[in-house]
Design an enzyme around this catalytic site. Sequence first.
Site, PDB file in Angstrom:
ATOM      1  CD  GLU A   1      -2.533  -1.539   2.496  1.00  0.00           C
ATOM      2  OE1 GLU A   1      -3.639  -2.118   2.515  1.00  0.00           O
ATOM      3  OE2 GLU A   1      -1.884  -1.271   3.525  1.00  0.00           O
TER       4      GLU A   1
ATOM      5  CG  ASP B   1      -7.415  -4.809   9.233  1.00  0.00           C
ATOM      6  OD1 ASP B   1      -7.038  -3.729   8.777  1.00  0.00           O
ATOM      7  OD2 ASP B   1      -7.994  -5.675   8.556  1.00  0.00           O
TER       8      ASP B   1
END
Length: 357
Positions: free
Chosen positions: A188, A341
């Site tokens: 990312e 996460d």
Amino acid sequence: MALWRGSAYAGFLALAVGCVFLLEPELPGSALRSLWSSLCLGPAPAPPGPVSPEGRLAAAWDALIVRPVRRWRRVAVGVNACVDVVLSGVKLLQALGLSPGNGKDHSILHSRNDLEEAFIHFMGKGAAAERFFSDKETFHDIAQVASEFPGAQHYVGGNAALIGQKFAANSDLKVFPAVTSLGLNEQELLFLTQSASGPHSSLSSWNGVPDVGMVSDILFWILKEHGRSKSRASDLTRIHFHTLVYHILATVDGHWANQLAAVAAGARVAGTQACATETIDTSRVSLRAPQEFMTSHSEAGSRIVLNPNKPVVEWHREGISFHFTPVLVCKDPIRTVGLGDAISAEGLFYSEVHPHY
């Protein structure tokens, strides 16, 4: 004569202690230390602490990780949720009638063969990847095969749902159009700098472990050019970068506290969740972070040498602070889905935000 007698008595006592130890090897250590002290030869050596780098690093983390003074009351977390299906990627390819061949990256997946090539490509690099699947019907067929595969496990997924679960017992959850903190991985981060022609954007992919100096340059650029400032409306003041072997927390000065504990907590949960253990099991993890690195390649950075006894390294650059720590990588991971996460949530949970918002 008295001196000789004293030496003889000490010798006899030492011999007696040796005999006791041989005859009663299970005698508590405290009793042996008491006998040793009676010889007036000084205190017995203290029992050794953890000697492996992994043990020393885990012990240092435990000492560093403290709860923030100001606890969270309200938290906003993303907008997405889904169901994660967890199973062996190799077994899924076999169930789809695909055999491993040559790996190849695809920016968009159009077929089962594209999926097989992309899977082999990223598995060979030991890297996570996300790709859009353009063919809706083929995607649903693959998803159904995966979901119905014997032994497949189903979990709540999506960053909003996973991070929300972490905070639900401690905060009121609110969603609103403002971003103060980002959590992202190496893929990312690279996509982000490529899309906006940022630092090191000519790099097509990471060659193994992402270079710390390059990562630091990109994080600095994001916060300096797109983060909060007096002349900009942005609320972004914090980025938690995580890759397999290390994490970096970058923050705009004056907005966050307890980041030393936060980055250590995020790295610690990476090892415990991947190995499915409550605490770090040093026999099941390994230290794979670079032993030394530069903090920047776009300016004169500092050379850092990793010390497991002091696992969090801090440096500063033009009003932005960086906290780096290695990860103890699980040798035989049990569950990695949703790990990013969990890392972001744990780091945020231990963070303290200054009352600017």
